[in-house]
Design an enzyme around this catalytic site. Structure first.
Site, PDB file in Angstrom:
ATOM      1  N   GLU A  85     -30.267  31.248  67.933  1.00 36.18           N
ATOM      2  CA  GLU A  85     -29.027  32.010  67.740  1.00 36.18           C
ATOM      3  C   GLU A  85     -29.144  33.472  68.180  1.00 36.18           C
ATOM      4  O   GLU A  85     -28.131  34.156  68.333  1.00 36.18           O
ATOM      5  CB  GLU A  85     -28.607  31.955  66.264  1.00 36.18           C
ATOM      6  CG  GLU A  85     -28.122  30.581  65.837  1.00 36.18           C
ATOM      7  CD  GLU A  85     -27.829  30.503  64.345  1.00 36.18           C
ATOM      8  OE1 GLU A  85     -28.341  31.358  63.599  1.00 36.18           O
ATOM      9  OE2 GLU A  85     -27.094  29.593  63.936  1.00 36.18           O
ATOM     10  N   GLU A 116     -47.446  17.408  59.893  1.00 35.97           N
ATOM     11  CA  GLU A 116     -47.685  18.618  59.101  1.00 35.97           C
ATOM     12  C   GLU A 116     -49.063  18.636  58.437  1.00 35.97           C
ATOM     13  O   GLU A 116     -49.523  19.693  58.001  1.00 35.97           O
ATOM     14  CB  GLU A 116     -46.602  18.793  58.042  1.00 35.97           C
ATOM     15  CG  GLU A 116     -46.608  17.791  56.915  1.00 35.97           C
ATOM     16  CD  GLU A 116     -45.485  18.048  55.925  1.00 35.97           C
ATOM     17  OE1 GLU A 116     -45.799  18.180  54.729  1.00 35.97           O
ATOM     18  OE2 GLU A 116     -44.317  18.109  56.338  1.00 35.97           O
TER      19      GLU A 116
END
Length: 294
Positions: A85, A116
């Site tokens: 963004e 992870e």
């Protein structure tokens, strides 16, 4: 065979919320209201961590390198989202804020939880960036224990980068700075995409908005480093120029077109009575800060 998984029951985000034990018995309206009210804790947690967040922002401002987010699952997606963004909002270089998620871009749509657990999992992508002491690497992990994130921070620290952890749990971390968002237990036990995710998203928004404001991408509360690339942004750009130049909408539109749809350049062109090229030179000389020109 000895169990290898760690007991994480002491971590706040993994504990059972005492006020939502009957979640499954609520009406639809009751469930919606409870979840909405519980999210107030996310706002409070971010407010309480404001000084710690400011420390991180100052580090990014004072260094000439990049802000790099690393995370898994929801945390990783939020980092990638915030990074994505920044270019359209602040006309920032796409390499200034970078989001790295375990499993790569495919993990934005399809979860890859197993990734992870790999301590060295982030190393390949981080090594591609050729980290240095001007970079800031922010590891994002709501529960605070994700090996992929801690391994990435360890590598970044060894390269001289400033390292920080954004977490909703009180956990030890061998990094330079920790931002702790004390959101507490989730209404759906362990589901950190709820208020922990909300607090994380808000914090990332605050970090980048404050950072780009401090380096001249904002004047007053206007996003003046705006490129009018569609109708919505054209309209917004015109209105910003109207307000800051005190001219009509038609005049603002003509000025924006003359500036090649560059709002900041248009504003300087008007106030300094210069060409677009001269305006760009003035902006560059001022380090991008309109405050020094108007």
């Amino acid at each position: 065979m000895r169990n290898m998984e760690r007991n994480r029951g002491h971590i706040a985000t993994e504990q059972r919320h005492p006020n939502t034990t009957g979640l499954d018995a609520l009406t639809t309206s009751e469930c919606v209201e409870l979840l909405a009210v519980d999210h107030r804790d996310a706002i409070t947690a971010v407010q309480n961590a404001s000084e710690s967040i400011a420390v991180l922002v100052d580090e990014v401002v004072n260094r000439t390198g990049r802000l790099i987010y690393i995370g898994c699952g929801t945390s990783g997606r939020l980092g990638v989202l915030d990074a994505a963004e920044c270019p359209p909002t602040f006309q920032a270089d796409s390499g200034k804020v970078i989001g790295i998620i375990a499993g790569g871009d495919a993990s934005l749509r399809t979860s890859s939880e197993a990734k992870e657990d790999v301590f060295e999992g982030a190393h390949e992508e981080l090594n591609k960036l050729e980290l240095n002491d001007q970079d800031v690497v922010l590891g994002i992990t709501a529960g605070g224990t994700t090996p992929w994130v801690h391994g990435g921070l360890s590598l970044a620290k060894s390269k001289g980068a400033f390292t920080a952890l954004l977490t909703c749990a009180e956990v030890p971390c061998a990094c330079d700075h920790v931002i702790h968002l004390d959101t507490g237990p989730e209404p759906l036990t362990g589901s950190t995409r709820l208020k922990a995710g909300t607090a994380t998203k808000l914090t990332l928004n605050i970090i980048t908005t404050t950072y780009f404001t401090k380096i001249g991408k904002v004047y007053g509360n206007y996003m003046v480093d705006l490129k009018a690339t569609n109708d919505k942004l054209m309209d917004r750009g015109i209105r910003i120029i109207e307000a800051l130049c005190n001219i009509s909408r038609d005049e603002a539109r003509a000025l924006l077109i003359d500036s090649h749809k560059d709002v900041k350049a248009a504003i300087v062109m008007h106030h300094k009575s210069v060409t677009r090229e001269e305006a760009l030179d003035l902006i560059n000389d001022a380090g991008g800060h309109l405050t020094q020109l108007l």
